[in-house]
Design a protein around this motif. Structure first.
Motif, PDB file in Angstrom:
ATOM      1  N   SER A 154       1.596  -4.056   2.058  1.00  0.00           N
ATOM      2  CA  SER A 154       2.299  -3.518   3.220  1.00  0.00           C
ATOM      3  C   SER A 154       1.552  -2.319   3.818  1.00  0.00           C
ATOM      4  O   SER A 154       1.188  -1.385   3.107  1.00  0.00           O
ATOM      5  N   ALA A 192      16.147  -1.020   6.355  1.00  0.00           N
ATOM      6  CA  ALA A 192      16.168  -2.448   6.037  1.00  0.00           C
ATOM      7  C   ALA A 192      14.771  -3.045   6.141  1.00  0.00           C
ATOM      8  O   ALA A 192      14.365  -3.866   5.301  1.00  0.00           O
ATOM      9  N   ALA A 193      14.017  -2.632   7.160  1.00  0.00           N
ATOM     10  CA  ALA A 193      12.660  -3.139   7.323  1.00  0.00           C
ATOM     11  C   ALA A 193      11.759  -2.668   6.186  1.00  0.00           C
ATOM     12  O   ALA A 193      10.911  -3.424   5.698  1.00  0.00           O
ATOM     13  N   ASP A 251      12.538  -4.693   3.081  1.00  0.00           N
ATOM     14  CA  ASP A 251      12.001  -6.036   3.236  1.00  0.00           C
ATOM     15  C   ASP A 251      10.491  -6.046   3.056  1.00  0.00           C
ATOM     16  O   ASP A 251       9.938  -6.924   2.390  1.00  0.00           O
ATOM     17  N   ASP A 297       9.443  -5.629  -0.682  1.00  0.00           N
ATOM     18  CA  ASP A 297      10.135  -6.503  -1.620  1.00  0.00           C
ATOM     19  C   ASP A 297       9.115  -7.193  -2.518  1.00  0.00           C
ATOM     20  O   ASP A 297       8.267  -7.941  -2.043  1.00  0.00           O
TER      21      ASP A 297
END
Length: 366
Positions: free
Chosen positions: A347, A332-333, A336, A339
């Motif tokens: 990132s 999930a991280a 995110d 995204d």
């Protein structure tokens, strides 16, 4: 009357980090072999010990010399296949293969050759010219049989013996794009287990690459590419629960090649060889119930290099794959953080990944 106590000097954060890294390094150097980290699952689903095969690429030693050294470390009997290949058979674990990696030379030559030169030109070279080129860029390779995790000391002995004899690793020459490959037997071959391992590796790839520091020549080659980002985002979706057939089809749609840092083609060929061969015609794909991890360098000539450190880094994948809650949280991280276009560009996932890593004590089961 006592005056105020002088303020303590604060240690610069970067010095504290260096000191912490040094302490971890020293503890690792002092740790006995019996205290080595282990995967969370030590057996396959049929109750047999899980095993590991190791492949070393290096230069500096002849086939004749290797044919003496390997049996000394492993036992068994030498069988010479050709001028470029031998096997040490009947060891307690199976056969150790010693070979000059011709495929490496062909791939390297095709990647760097003039585009006007016919692709098969290397195959037309005389044997004497091929041997001369091999002395410069082609590694010898030792491929171990699958060895139970608790018996990997034989690999330690083999590495030490090769180093003493003068084996040369990745850093010896800019031309040496030599790697160390790990063939890790899976604990089970169901779709859910394999999916978790592929997800865990994809999530930890940036951190593993940072840890491995792949040599410049290896980074230029196509052999250790990551999974494509669109494939990784696809398999990290919270509702991704494919069947074996769908898992293989998804992988082949995005990765129809051996050139991945984690090459899943051997695993999938073991499960459904026809499905894989219909997409990937490469005869070098060898079916086996194991993950083929090929990112690390082989720095066998460097005295501080330990192949066990690379195995220890891989164990982060093992533990993450077998911790569904932590795996889901990290996925999930990742989604995110990646995204949109801006997120994918800025990132620093290698740094962010560290929040999900286990410490040395947890890896060693303490």
């Amino acid at each position: 009357m006592n005056g105020p106590k002088p303020a303590r000097k604060r240690i610069a954060p970067e010095l504290s980090t260096v000191a912490s890294q040094f302490r971890r390094w020293w503890r690792r150097r002092q740790r006995p072999a019996s205290d080595e980290a282990q995967p969370p699952l030590l057996q396959t689903d049929d109750g047999n010990p899980r095993r590991l095969g190791v492949e070393f690429e290096f230069s500096g030693l002849s086939l004749a010399r290797l044919s003496e050294l390997v049996p000394q470390c492993t036992g068994g009997h030498l069988h010479v296949v050709s001028d470029y290949e031998a096997e040490v058979r009947d060891t307690p674990w199976g056969s150790f293969v010693i070979e000059l990696d011709f495929a490496f030379l062909k791939e390297l030559g095709r990647a760097q050759s003039d585009p006007t030169v016919e692709r098969n030109s290397l195959e037309e070279l005389s044997e004497s010219l091929l041997a001369a080129l091999a002395k410069q860029v082609v590694p010898f390779e030792i491929v171990t049989p699958p060895i139970p995790f608790e018996e990997l000391a034989v690999v330690d002995r083999l590495v030490a013996q090769l180093r003493r004899a003068g084996a040369r690793g990745t850093g010896h020459s800019p031309l040496y794009a030599f790697g160390l490959h790990l063939n890790i037997e899976l604990p089970a071959l169901d779709a859910q287990t394999i999916t978790r391992y592929v997800q865990a590796f994809g999530l930890l790839f940036d951190w593993l690459r940072e840890r491995c520091h792949p040599d410049f020549s290896r980074r230029l080659s196509p052999y250790i590419e990551p999974f494509p980002s669109d494939y990784l985002r696809h398999i990290l979706q919270p509702d991704y629960a494919p069947s074996v057939d769908q898992l293989i089809d998804d992988y082949l749609a995005h990765n129809p090649t051996r050139n991945r840092a984690l090459d899943m083609l051997p695993t999938f060929a073991h499960l459904d060889e026809e499905r894989v061969r219909n997409t990937v015609k490469d005869p070098r794909v060898k079916a086996r119930p194991a993950l083929h991890y090929r990112l690390p360098n082989c720095q066998i000539d460097e005295p501080d290099w330990r192949w066990r450190d690379l195995w220890r880094d891989w164990l982060q994948v093992e533990h993450l794959a077998n911790d569904p809650e932590r795996l889901q949280s990290m996925a999930a991280a990742y989604l995110d953080a990646h995204d949109g276009m801006v997120g994918r560009l800025v990132s620093d996932w290698a740094r962010q990944s560290r929040a999900w890593l286990l410490d040395d004590d947890a890896l060693a089961g303490r």
